[in-house]
Design a protein around this motif. Sequence first.
Motif, PDB file in Angstrom:
ATOM      1  N   ARG A 160       0.841  -1.196   0.000  1.00  0.00           N
ATOM      2  CA  ARG A 160       0.000   0.000   0.000  1.00  0.00           C
ATOM      3  C   ARG A 160       0.881   1.252   0.000  1.00  0.00           C
ATOM      4  NH1 ARG A 160      -5.408   1.542   2.105  1.00  0.00           N
ATOM      5  NH2 ARG A 160      -5.728  -0.668   2.303  1.00  0.00           N
ATOM      6  N   GLN A 161       1.910   1.255   0.873  1.00  0.00           N
ATOM      7  CA  GLN A 161       2.819   2.402   0.940  1.00  0.00           C
ATOM      8  C   GLN A 161       3.572   2.579  -0.372  1.00  0.00           C
ATOM      9  OE1 GLN A 161       3.171   4.732   3.574  1.00  0.00           O
ATOM     10  NE2 GLN A 161       4.101   5.782   1.831  1.00  0.00           N
ATOM     11  N   GLY A 162       4.002   1.470  -0.956  1.00  0.00           N
ATOM     12  CA  GLY A 162       4.693   1.538  -2.242  1.00  0.00           C
ATOM     13  C   GLY A 162       3.813   2.135  -3.330  1.00  0.00           C
ATOM     14  N   CYS A 163       2.544   1.741  -3.352  1.00  0.00           N
ATOM     15  CA  CYS A 163       1.602   2.302  -4.327  1.00  0.00           C
ATOM     16  C   CYS A 163       1.426   3.804  -4.101  1.00  0.00           C
ATOM     17  CB  CYS A 163       0.249   1.596  -4.230  1.00  0.00           C
ATOM     18  SG  CYS A 163       0.287  -0.108  -4.798  1.00  0.00           S
ATOM     19  N   GLN A 164       1.326   4.201  -2.842  1.00  0.00           N
ATOM     20  CA  GLN A 164       1.191   5.620  -2.533  1.00  0.00           C
ATOM     21  C   GLN A 164       2.441   6.387  -2.977  1.00  0.00           C
ATOM     22  OE1 GLN A 164       0.393   5.315   1.675  1.00  0.00           O
ATOM     23  NE2 GLN A 164      -1.818   5.193   1.354  1.00  0.00           N
ATOM     24  N   ASP A 165       3.619   5.815  -2.746  1.00  0.00           N
ATOM     25  CA  ASP A 165       4.866   6.469  -3.140  1.00  0.00           C
ATOM     26  C   ASP A 165       4.941   6.644  -4.658  1.00  0.00           C
ATOM     27  OD1 ASP A 165       5.547   6.510  -0.449  1.00  0.00           O
ATOM     28  OD2 ASP A 165       6.958   4.820  -0.605  1.00  0.00           O
ATOM     29  N   VAL A 166       4.603   5.590  -5.412  1.00  0.00           N
ATOM     30  CA  VAL A 166       4.627   5.668  -6.876  1.00  0.00           C
ATOM     31  C   VAL A 166       3.612   6.694  -7.363  1.00  0.00           C
ATOM     32  CG1 VAL A 166       4.085   4.396  -8.996  1.00  0.00           C
ATOM     33  CG2 VAL A 166       5.527   3.343  -7.247  1.00  0.00           C
ATOM     34  N   THR A 167       2.425   6.671  -6.792  1.00  0.00           N
ATOM     35  CA  THR A 167       1.374   7.614  -7.180  1.00  0.00           C
ATOM     36  C   THR A 167       1.844   9.052  -6.958  1.00  0.00           C
ATOM     37  OG1 THR A 167      -0.322   5.993  -6.660  1.00  0.00           O
ATOM     38  CG2 THR A 167      -1.030   8.282  -6.753  1.00  0.00           C
ATOM     39  N   ARG A 168       2.406   9.307  -5.805  1.00  0.00           N
ATOM     40  CA  ARG A 168       2.916  10.646  -5.465  1.00  0.00           C
ATOM     41  C   ARG A 168       4.052  11.036  -6.414  1.00  0.00           C
ATOM     42  NH1 ARG A 168       3.755   9.422  -0.660  1.00  0.00           N
ATOM     43  NH2 ARG A 168       1.749   9.995   0.167  1.00  0.00           N
ATOM     44  N   HIS A 169       4.977  10.104  -6.681  1.00  0.00           N
ATOM     45  CA  HIS A 169       6.114  10.361  -7.565  1.00  0.00           C
ATOM     46  C   HIS A 169       5.646  10.755  -8.976  1.00  0.00           C
ATOM     47  CE1 HIS A 169      10.047   9.936  -9.455  1.00  0.00           C
ATOM     48  NE2 HIS A 169       9.479   9.154 -10.347  1.00  0.00           N
ATOM     49  N   LEU A 170       4.567  10.154  -9.434  1.00  0.00           N
ATOM     50  CA  LEU A 170       4.046  10.456 -10.761  1.00  0.00           C
ATOM     51  C   LEU A 170       3.231  11.753 -10.800  1.00  0.00           C
ATOM     52  CD1 LEU A 170       2.996   6.856 -11.838  1.00  0.00           C
ATOM     53  CD2 LEU A 170       4.904   8.214 -12.743  1.00  0.00           C
ATOM     54  N   GLY A 171       3.083  12.385  -9.628  1.00  0.00           N
ATOM     55  CA  GLY A 171       2.360  13.659  -9.574  1.00  0.00           C
ATOM     56  C   GLY A 171       0.854  13.505  -9.486  1.00  0.00           C
ATOM     57  N   HIS A 172       0.396  12.320  -9.133  1.00  0.00           N
ATOM     58  CA  HIS A 172      -1.036  12.091  -9.001  1.00  0.00           C
ATOM     59  C   HIS A 172      -1.457  12.193  -7.547  1.00  0.00           C
ATOM     60  CE1 HIS A 172      -1.565  10.923 -13.174  1.00  0.00           C
ATOM     61  NE2 HIS A 172      -0.550  10.083 -13.055  1.00  0.00           N
ATOM     62  N   GLU A 173      -2.717  12.424  -7.356  1.00  0.00           N
ATOM     63  CA  GLU A 173      -3.304  12.506  -6.015  1.00  0.00           C
ATOM     64  C   GLU A 173      -3.279  11.130  -5.337  1.00  0.00           C
ATOM     65  OE1 GLU A 173      -7.750  13.414  -4.150  1.00  0.00           O
ATOM     66  OE2 GLU A 173      -7.441  13.474  -6.319  1.00  0.00           O
ATOM     67  N   VAL A 174      -2.827  11.094  -4.108  1.00  0.00           N
ATOM     68  CA  VAL A 174      -2.847   9.862  -3.326  1.00  0.00           C
ATOM     69  C   VAL A 174      -4.208   9.779  -2.649  1.00  0.00           C
ATOM     70  CG1 VAL A 174      -1.823   8.605  -1.391  1.00  0.00           C
ATOM     71  CG2 VAL A 174      -0.355   9.894  -2.967  1.00  0.00           C
ATOM     72  N   PRO A 175      -4.950   8.705  -2.884  1.00  0.00           N
ATOM     73  CA  PRO A 175      -6.301   8.623  -2.327  1.00  0.00           C
ATOM     74  C   PRO A 175      -6.295   8.354  -0.828  1.00  0.00           C
ATOM     75  CG  PRO A 175      -5.752   6.586  -3.426  1.00  0.00           C
ATOM     76  CD  PRO A 175      -4.613   7.530  -3.680  1.00  0.00           C
ATOM     77  N   THR A 176      -7.384   8.773  -0.186  1.00  0.00           N
ATOM     78  CA  THR A 176      -7.653   8.371   1.184  1.00  0.00           C
ATOM     79  C   THR A 176      -7.923   6.877   1.156  1.00  0.00           C
ATOM     80  OG1 THR A 176      -8.712  10.498   1.586  1.00  0.00           O
ATOM     81  CG2 THR A 176      -9.267   8.721   3.110  1.00  0.00           C
ATOM     82  N   PRO A 177      -7.409   6.094   2.114  1.00  0.00           N
ATOM     83  CA  PRO A 177      -7.729   4.660   2.112  1.00  0.00           C
ATOM     84  C   PRO A 177      -9.249   4.455   2.098  1.00  0.00           C
ATOM     85  CG  PRO A 177      -6.006   5.120   3.703  1.00  0.00           C
ATOM     86  CD  PRO A 177      -6.523   6.456   3.215  1.00  0.00           C
ATOM     87  N   SER A 178      -9.692   3.502   1.305  1.00  0.00           N
ATOM     88  CA  SER A 178     -11.134   3.247   1.226  1.00  0.00           C
ATOM     89  C   SER A 178     -11.586   2.522   2.484  1.00  0.00           C
ATOM     90  CB  SER A 178     -11.476   2.445  -0.023  1.00  0.00           C
ATOM     91  OG  SER A 178     -10.949   1.139   0.068  1.00  0.00           O
ATOM     92  N   ASN A 179     -12.882   2.457   2.635  1.00  0.00           N
ATOM     93  CA  ASN A 179     -13.449   1.824   3.815  1.00  0.00           C
ATOM     94  C   ASN A 179     -13.557   0.332   3.593  1.00  0.00           C
ATOM     95  OD1 ASN A 179     -14.164   2.473   6.379  1.00  0.00           O
ATOM     96  ND2 ASN A 179     -16.298   2.836   5.932  1.00  0.00           N
TER      97      ASN A 179
END
Length: 186
Positions: A167-186
């Motif tokens: 999950r953290q890795g996905c957030q890091d890649v998303t942020r690196h690409l300049g995209h919005e990091v989503p709030t974790p879903s429920n």
Amino acid sequence: MEDSAFRRRYVQGDLLVVSSDTGDEYTETTAYLQRKKALLAERNVTFVHLTPDMGFHSPAWQSLYHQWARNNTIGGVGFSSTCSPNLKTEVIYRFLNHLLAQRYGYVERQGRSSKAALYGYRQDFGPLRVMIGFSAGEERRVCAAPQRYVQDTIERAFPLIDLGLSRQGCQDVTRHLGHEVPTPSN
């Protein structure tokens, strides 16, 4: 969208992004999905968010809260997971069966099989590849498909696990690409 090597490995043909409403999502998650739908449309990728009113959720599983009220039960981390199959993957597979029938002219239902379009597609093109977003660390969620039609017609892929993306890795890649990091879903 950004990685051509990933697309070559996991996407042979059209990419369709599908999510299913569990009836238990944060408002931030719903808003995020709408923003991503717009981004995907800009990139010519179709995004479909399946809601109970579309007819792909089963009558018994209209939402998580509906199921709890219907059976006078609750959910919890200590219980076996029935939410993902009943409110996500099964809903998505019903939708894909319908989409294949509509798009390619397959019979949607034949005899006892309500997955006739999936079988028709498999006969003509091989199994339909479905990427499931379990992240590295969630390998326990990957199990053999219990339904015969899934075994017969769907090639399930778990690219985040294959690539070792937590999950953290996905957030890091998303942020690196300049995209919005989503709030974790429920």
